[in-house]
Design a protein around this motif. Structure first.
Motif, PDB file in Angstrom:
ATOM      1  N   LEU A 195      -6.709   5.484   6.952  1.00 28.07           N
ATOM      2  CA  LEU A 195      -5.911   5.875   5.760  1.00 28.07           C
ATOM      3  C   LEU A 195      -4.506   5.001   5.555  1.00 28.07           C
ATOM      4  O   LEU A 195      -4.361   4.662   4.455  1.00 28.07           O
ATOM      5  CB  LEU A 195      -5.521   7.494   5.756  1.00 28.07           C
ATOM      6  N   PRO A 196      -3.650   5.116   6.494  1.00 28.93           N
ATOM      7  CA  PRO A 196      -2.467   4.511   6.276  1.00 28.93           C
ATOM      8  C   PRO A 196      -2.673   2.951   5.847  1.00 28.93           C
ATOM      9  O   PRO A 196      -1.747   2.367   5.207  1.00 28.93           O
ATOM     10  CB  PRO A 196      -1.603   4.689   7.639  1.00 28.93           C
TER      11      PRO A 196
ATOM     12  N   LEU B  96      -5.406   1.588   4.245  1.00 31.18           N
ATOM     13  CA  LEU B  96      -6.090   1.547   3.054  1.00 31.18           C
ATOM     14  C   LEU B  96      -5.113   2.075   1.635  1.00 31.18           C
ATOM     15  O   LEU B  96      -5.167   1.188   0.804  1.00 31.18           O
ATOM     16  CB  LEU B  96      -7.334   2.190   2.945  1.00 31.18           C
ATOM     17  N   VAL B  97      -4.661   3.148   1.984  1.00 32.83           N
ATOM     18  CA  VAL B  97      -3.868   3.737   0.558  1.00 32.83           C
ATOM     19  C   VAL B  97      -2.678   2.810   0.213  1.00 32.83           C
ATOM     20  O   VAL B  97      -1.943   2.408   0.876  1.00 32.83           O
ATOM     21  CB  VAL B  97      -3.391   5.081   1.159  1.00 32.83           C
ATOM     22  N   PRO B  98      -2.562   2.529  -0.971  1.00 39.07           N
ATOM     23  CA  PRO B  98      -1.620   1.666  -1.730  1.00 39.07           C
ATOM     24  C   PRO B  98      -0.038   2.228  -0.909  1.00 39.07           C
ATOM     25  O   PRO B  98       0.152   3.447  -0.973  1.00 39.07           O
ATOM     26  CB  PRO B  98      -1.330   1.700  -3.013  1.00 39.07           C
TER      27      PRO B  98
ATOM     28  N   VAL C 241       1.656   5.188  -2.865  1.00 41.64           N
ATOM     29  CA  VAL C 241       1.010   6.331  -2.861  1.00 41.64           C
ATOM     30  C   VAL C 241       1.351   7.181  -1.434  1.00 41.64           C
ATOM     31  O   VAL C 241       1.886   8.475  -1.777  1.00 41.64           O
ATOM     32  CB  VAL C 241      -0.732   6.265  -2.991  1.00 41.64           C
TER      33      VAL C 241
ATOM     34  N   MET D   8      -0.061  13.098   6.374  1.00 39.94           N
ATOM     35  CA  MET D   8      -0.846  11.911   5.641  1.00 39.94           C
ATOM     36  C   MET D   8      -1.804  12.631   4.877  1.00 39.94           C
ATOM     37  O   MET D   8      -1.735  12.503   3.528  1.00 39.94           O
ATOM     38  CB  MET D   8      -1.486  11.019   6.702  1.00 39.94           C
TER      39      MET D   8
ATOM     40  N   MET E 224      -0.923  14.240   0.612  1.00 40.01           N
ATOM     41  CA  MET E 224      -1.940  13.735  -0.151  1.00 40.01           C
ATOM     42  C   MET E 224      -2.539  14.918  -1.142  1.00 40.01           C
ATOM     43  O   MET E 224      -2.577  14.976  -2.383  1.00 40.01           O
ATOM     44  CB  MET E 224      -3.248  12.854   0.231  1.00 40.01           C
TER      45      MET E 224
ATOM     46  N   MET F 112       0.096  16.193  -3.123  1.00 42.30           N
ATOM     47  CA  MET F 112       0.507  15.237  -4.544  1.00 42.30           C
ATOM     48  C   MET F 112      -0.820  15.655  -5.456  1.00 42.30           C
ATOM     49  O   MET F 112      -0.247  15.654  -6.715  1.00 42.30           O
ATOM     50  CB  MET F 112       0.191  13.867  -3.918  1.00 42.30           C
TER      51      MET F 112
ATOM     52  N   ILE G  58      -5.720  -4.348  -3.276  1.00 41.90           N
ATOM     53  CA  ILE G  58      -5.200  -2.810  -2.822  1.00 41.90           C
ATOM     54  C   ILE G  58      -3.733  -2.971  -2.936  1.00 41.90           C
ATOM     55  O   ILE G  58      -3.054  -2.326  -3.572  1.00 41.90           O
ATOM     56  CB  ILE G  58      -5.681  -2.253  -1.878  1.00 41.90           C
ATOM     57  N   PRO G  59      -2.994  -3.820  -1.912  1.00 43.25           N
ATOM     58  CA  PRO G  59      -1.594  -3.864  -2.149  1.00 43.25           C
ATOM     59  C   PRO G  59      -1.043  -4.325  -3.180  1.00 43.25           C
ATOM     60  O   PRO G  59       0.091  -3.975  -3.782  1.00 43.25           O
ATOM     61  CB  PRO G  59      -1.043  -4.777  -0.792  1.00 43.25           C
TER      62      PRO G  59
ATOM     63  N   GLY H 229      -0.920  -1.810  -6.081  1.00 44.41           N
ATOM     64  CA  GLY H 229       0.242  -0.973  -6.013  1.00 44.41           C
ATOM     65  C   GLY H 229       1.661  -1.538  -5.728  1.00 44.41           C
ATOM     66  O   GLY H 229       2.403  -0.666  -5.279  1.00 44.41           O
TER      67      GLY H 229
ATOM     68  N   SER I  18       0.017   8.268  -9.087  1.00 45.21           N
ATOM     69  CA  SER I  18      -0.189   7.816  -7.905  1.00 45.21           C
ATOM     70  C   SER I  18      -1.644   8.294  -7.570  1.00 45.21           C
ATOM     71  O   SER I  18      -2.162   7.563  -7.107  1.00 45.21           O
ATOM     72  CB  SER I  18       0.722   8.747  -6.731  1.00 45.21           C
TER      73      SER I  18
ATOM     74  N   LEU J 221      -4.627   5.891  -6.664  1.00 45.77           N
ATOM     75  CA  LEU J 221      -5.416   6.182  -5.220  1.00 45.77           C
ATOM     76  C   LEU J 221      -7.080   6.209  -5.377  1.00 45.77           C
ATOM     77  O   LEU J 221      -7.985   5.689  -4.939  1.00 45.77           O
ATOM     78  CB  LEU J 221      -4.990   7.595  -4.810  1.00 45.77           C
TER      79      LEU J 221
ATOM     80  N   VAL K 244      -8.357   2.948  -6.163  1.00 46.77           N
ATOM     81  CA  VAL K 244      -8.528   1.941  -5.028  1.00 46.77           C
ATOM     82  C   VAL K 244      -9.760   2.443  -4.251  1.00 46.77           C
ATOM     83  O   VAL K 244     -10.600   1.714  -4.069  1.00 46.77           O
ATOM     84  CB  VAL K 244      -7.366   2.238  -4.311  1.00 46.77           C
TER      85      VAL K 244
END
Lengths: 267, 296
Positions: free
Chosen positions: A113-114, A116-118, A121, B26, B30, B33, B231-232, B235, B272, B276, B279
């Motif tokens: 997860l850390p 892949l997730v932008p 976010v 983590m 999420m 959020m 992806i980066p 975002g 966000s 997500l 992505v």
């Protein structure tokens, strides 16, 4: 070798690769050169000078931000590396036993997860979480957030190192009446140490370089060096920014080179 | 090897710190959020915990007029569109530069290969913010590129590239190029080059060998590289902020704004969450489209 054969020369490959290397290094070189520029106007070369570096060393805000960065990077590295080592040991043991347990895929997904997730976010989610808990934003929240995204970076090299480990070594230690802890300390740990060190170094660099997540979860008192640099850049291009940026690059490059050198030594 | 209860317990204990940290800091954030995105905003930031509202998602598409009627508003859609376009463009260009570069490295001798990979890795691990700043120095009027073009007589007047979408695109390609080269190189390095020799023996020319043998075998690396760039990039927050100069807002800037001046947490959470979701969707589509067995 392949390259000596004419058939293996693909047209356009060499120039493109050369272009790529120039493209990657031109900005770095320009930044470092300009950081030694004597002129106040940051992009016009007039002469060599160390002045801006001395100015940086004299700047209390920069020193404070550097201190924060180092505290957080060290803390996050220690936490993430020890957590990741434990997890990698357990996951390797499970893989070796050939047993699939229900949580295995879930844990792997969580570790991904850390990565892949932008970042933005993750940053928003962490900020909202800390605020909902009523935590004060500061060094503590930054440390927690950094530990989270450092774990996968520390985990991967350790896990890779464990994969190449002969399980019979640990079994031999057990046969020789070593307890689980003695086996770990005297046999497993020395063997996986290069993996642990390279994981720790990656975690350290990643933490030291992080901007986006820190920018969201750091309160006023926990400004790190990248956050401070960002503030300076937004105010304008100055020779001090060039100097502090060049220093930052130097530290990262030194770390990568060191980890490369260590990798060379083990093989 | 059988697992006695004691060993099993030990393994669970070893996994606990990582699992708990990731779950608590983590996964849980999420979910929080996602939840906050369907709550009503409080006046000065924050949310009203007991007031459900889908306003954040409505606000994305519609503008609420004074008389409470909704009119279609494409501002936010345009920002999402621009983000997709810029990130997609960066992905295509890094692929066009990155694949030949990876091939070039893979065809070198072992020792040279390691050195070249180190050269690619160094920018990968150095501070991106600082490297973005370096582009500001290069691109701005009176900077190196501008002054050399003028000196060569190739341009009159100011270059005016900094603070445009072009500058953002240049910054993206530069920043994420190592993310493309490294995975492609990894898949090329693992490749059995005898297959390419066999193709040559069977009369394939270079182009055919590349298209029919090397490209399909490098596909996992190419797909991974595309994801690692896209992806980066989509975002990204500070590259559009610094190189785009606030004129080419992207999703990241819009999100940041909701926690800064706009003070609309549910809208920020919703944006966000949508990012997500996109992505994850892109990942799912890519893996389904490309991870077919070789030879289809």
């Amino acid at each position: 070798m392949q390259a000596s054969n004419n058939l293996w020369r693909f047209r356009g490959v060499t120039p493109t690769a050369m272009l790529a290397f120039v493209y990657l290094y031109l900005p770095i070189v320009v930044l470092v050169v300009l950081s030694f520029n004597a002129n106040r106007i940051a992009t016009l070369w007039t002469g060599f000078s160390f002045d801006w570096y001395l100015k940086v060393m004299d700047n209390d805000n920069i020193l404070r931000a550097t201190k924060n960065s180092l505290i957080i990077a060290c803390g996050a590295t220690v936490l993430a590396t020890s957590f990741a080592t434990m997890a990698a040991l357990a996951m390797a043991a499970l893989a070796m036993a050939g047993k699939r347990f229900r949580g295995q895929a879930f844990i792997n997904a969580m570790l991904g997860l850390p990565l892949l997730v932008p970042e933005i976010v993750t940053a928003v989610a962490s900020l909202l979480f800390f605020l909902a808990l009523g935590l004060d934003l500061g060094l503590m929240t930054v440390l927690i957030a950094h530990t989270v995204f450092c774990i996968p970076f520390a985990y991967l090299p350790i896990r890779a190192r464990l994969e190449g480990l002969d399980p019979r070594l640990a079994e031999a230690a057990a046969d020789l009446y070593a307890g689980p802890f003695a086996t770990f300390r005297r046999v497993t740990l020395p063997l996986i140490l290069p993996g642990v060190l390279s994981g720790a170094m990656l975690a350290f660099i990643v933490s030291l370089d992080d901007f986006v997540i820190t920018f969201f979860v750091a309160g006023a008192g926990a400004t790190t060096l990248p956050v401070y640099i960002f503030g300076l850049i937004r105010m304008g291009i100055t020779p001090e920014v060039n100097a502090v940026s060049a220093l930052m690059l130097l530290v990262s490059i030194a770390f990568v080179a060191l980890s490369y050198w260590m990798g060379q030594r083990k093989s | 090897m059988s697992l006695d209860p004691q060993r099993r317990l030990r393994r669970k204990l070893l996994l606990a710190p990582t699992t708990l940290t990731l779950l608590l800091f983590m996964v849980l954030p999420m979910l929080l959020m996602a939840w906050m995105s369907v709550l009503a905003p409080d006046t000065y930031g924050g949310v009203r915990w007991h007031e459900w509202s889908v306003d954040a998602y409505v606000q994305f598409l519609y503008e609420r007029d004074l008389d409470d009627s909704l009119t279609l508003n494409s501002d936010y859609l345009q920002i999402f569109g621009r983000s997709f376009l810029l990130a997609g463009f960066a992905t295509v260009v890094t692929l066009l530069i990155g694949f030949p570069t990876a091939l070039y490295i893979a065809l070198k001798e072992e020792k040279t290969r390691q050195r070249l990979i180190l050269l690619i890795s160094i920018p990968f691990w150095t501070n991106l913010l600082v490297r973005t700043y370096a582009w500001m120095l290069l691109l701005r009027n009176g900077g190196l590129i501008d002054s050399s073009l003028t000196a060569l007589g190739l341009s009159q007047g100011a270059l005016d590239v900094l603070y445009t979408p072009t500058a953002v695109a240049i910054g993206f390609v530069y920043s994420f190029l190592p993310f493309m080269v490294l995975p492609i190189y990894t898949s090329l390095e693992k490749m059995d080059w005898r297959l390419v020799e066999a193709a040559f023996d069977l009369g394939a020319n270079r182009w055919q060998a590349l298209r029919r043998v090397i490209l399909p075998l490098a596909m996992p690396g190419i797909v991974a590289g595309c994801l690692l760039v896209f992806i980066p990039a989509i975002g990204s927050y500070y590259i559009p902020e610094l190189l785009g100069g606030g004129k080419s807002l992207m999703i990241g800037n819009l999100i940041q704004n909701q926690f800064g001046t706009a003070r609309n947490w549910p809208f920020g959470a919703a944006l966000s969450f949508m990012l997500l979701a996109m992505v994850l969707l892109a990942m799912w589509v890519y893996t389904r489209r490309f991870q077919r067995p070789p030879g289809e």
